[in-house]
Design an enzyme around this catalytic site. Structure first.
Site, PDB file in Angstrom:
ATOM      1  N   ARG A 153       0.810  -1.222   0.000  1.00  0.00           N
ATOM      2  CA  ARG A 153       0.000   0.000   0.000  1.00  0.00           C
ATOM      3  C   ARG A 153       0.843   1.272   0.000  1.00  0.00           C
ATOM      4  NH1 ARG A 153      -2.464  -3.281   4.032  1.00  0.00           N
ATOM      5  NH2 ARG A 153      -4.617  -3.900   3.597  1.00  0.00           N
ATOM      6  N   ILE A 154       1.823   1.333   0.908  1.00  0.00           N
ATOM      7  CA  ILE A 154       2.641   2.539   1.023  1.00  0.00           C
ATOM      8  C   ILE A 154       3.500   2.720  -0.211  1.00  0.00           C
ATOM      9  CG2 ILE A 154       4.500   3.635   2.324  1.00  0.00           C
ATOM     10  CD1 ILE A 154       3.314   2.232   4.842  1.00  0.00           C
ATOM     11  N   ARG A 234      11.440  -0.631   8.107  1.00  0.00           N
ATOM     12  CA  ARG A 234      11.942  -1.237   9.336  1.00  0.00           C
ATOM     13  C   ARG A 234      13.458  -1.096   9.381  1.00  0.00           C
ATOM     14  NH1 ARG A 234       7.865  -0.502  11.075  1.00  0.00           N
ATOM     15  NH2 ARG A 234       6.280  -1.884  11.972  1.00  0.00           N
ATOM     16  N   GLU A 263      15.927   1.524  18.605  1.00  0.00           N
ATOM     17  CA  GLU A 263      15.290   2.827  18.804  1.00  0.00           C
ATOM     18  C   GLU A 263      14.997   3.050  20.281  1.00  0.00           C
ATOM     19  OE1 GLU A 263      11.862   2.794  16.253  1.00  0.00           O
ATOM     20  OE2 GLU A 263      13.058   2.748  14.409  1.00  0.00           O
ATOM     21  N   HIS A 282      11.315   7.621  13.747  1.00  0.00           N
ATOM     22  CA  HIS A 282      10.183   6.712  13.496  1.00  0.00           C
ATOM     23  C   HIS A 282       8.882   7.529  13.486  1.00  0.00           C
ATOM     24  CE1 HIS A 282       9.073   2.204  13.829  1.00  0.00           C
ATOM     25  NE2 HIS A 282       8.158   2.839  13.132  1.00  0.00           N
TER      26      HIS A 282
END
Length: 317
Positions: A153-154, A234, A263, A282
């Site tokens: 989708r992205i 990711r 992170e 993020h």
């Protein structure tokens, strides 16, 4: 019935509290970081809404029998899916929020690095004004090949943005047919061909054992000299030490990273002092609209769990 939020970064839990109230369930919200904190928080919970707190075998054992974890977001890197299946724990995600925001973010990083706006800005701040002393080798966007690993989708939304600048789009996705790719305006190629041909490489795949360090020193060496890497997917997809070295050598001319293997980014990470790199914490998904949508969709899934209704996005069958 008990609904628990292990951790969140949204500033409120109004949707989640409303779901618990409608179902007649108790509600508690925490900001867990460690496994021990999370075990204590989820004890006896029927539904757990989770952001980044560790969802380990030990944590899941503390939940009620047949409990459900609803992960805020797409990825489930912090959830032990094998343990969940063994323990009969359902795991859900929210795969369809923030699509436009992440595509915007990745496209913005691409344009900034392709046009080397960061180098112009740094040059001017250092007292320079002559173009050739600030940048070298800017490729016209209409002569730029943008490669995508993953066409979900992205990625599709990202393609529509970059195609508007005249970029040539190539991609790899084993689940997409040539006809589907052609309809998107993407020329389907093998993963190796995409990596070796792309002036800009944008990653759009989940983190799995097969994709960890997908872009390592060997892959970067095969990319065209001066290529750009964009990752809003990711962090573990890229070998960060190898990327820092490739940026220093000039094999990679620029990179935009929104995600990292660890992170927050460790203080001793080589990326902190690497040139020609832009970073965000993020945050690609972030907008007022997307955050509210994420919480609402997660809360709606939690309500279905509490009511015993079919789940919308279950990851374990």
């Amino acid at each position: 019935m008990k609904l628990v939020v292990t951790d969140q970064a949204f500033g409120n839990t109004r949707h989640e509290q409303a779901a618990a109230q409608v179902a007649g369930a108790s509600f508690a919200a925490f900001q867990c970081r460690s496994e021990a904190e999370t075990v204590q928080a989820v004890a006896g919970a029927n539904v757990v809404l989770n952001n980044f707190a560790p969802m380990t075998h030990r944590v899941m054992q503390a939940m009620a029998t047949g409990a459900t974890i609803v992960r805020y977001g797409v990825g489930v890197d912090n959830v032990d899916l094998v343990a969940a299946k063994q323990l009969g724990i359902q795991v859900c995600n929210v795969p369809d929020y923030g699509i436009e925001e992440v595509a915007d973010h990745a496209a913005a990083m691409t344009l900034m690095m392709a046009r080397k706006l960061n180098q112009y800005d740094q040059g001017i701040r250092a007292g320079e004004w002559k173009i050739d002393r600030m940048v070298t080798g800017i490729r016209s966007l209409c002569n730029t090949t943008v490669g995508l690993i993953g066409l979900g989708r992205i990625a599709k939304a990202y393609v529509s943005r970059l195609a508007a600048f005249g970029c040539h789009m190539i991609g790899f996705d084993p689940y997409v047919t040539e006809a589907q790719a052609k309809a998107l305006g993407v020329h389907l190629m093998s993963q190796e061909q995409v990596i070796s041909s792309a002036h800009v490489l944008s990653l759009h795949v989940p983190l799995t054992p097969a994709t960890r360090h997908l872009i390592d020193a060997e892959a970067m060496a095969k990319m065209p000299q001066g290529s750009i890497i964009i990752n809003c997917s990711r962090g573990g997809l890229i070998d960060e030490t190898a990327l820092a070295a490739a940026l220093l050598s000039g094999q990679i001319s620029g990179a935009g990273l929104d995600v990292f293997a660890q992170e927050p980014l460790p203080a001793d990470s080589p990326l902190r002092t690497t040139p020609h790199l832009i970073m965000s914490p993020h945050a690609a998904f972030f907008s007022d609209t997307s955050v509210d949508t994420l919480q609402r969709l997660a809360a709606e899934e939690a309500l279905r769990c509490l009511r015993g209704e079919p789940l919308r996005c279950s990851l374990i069958t």
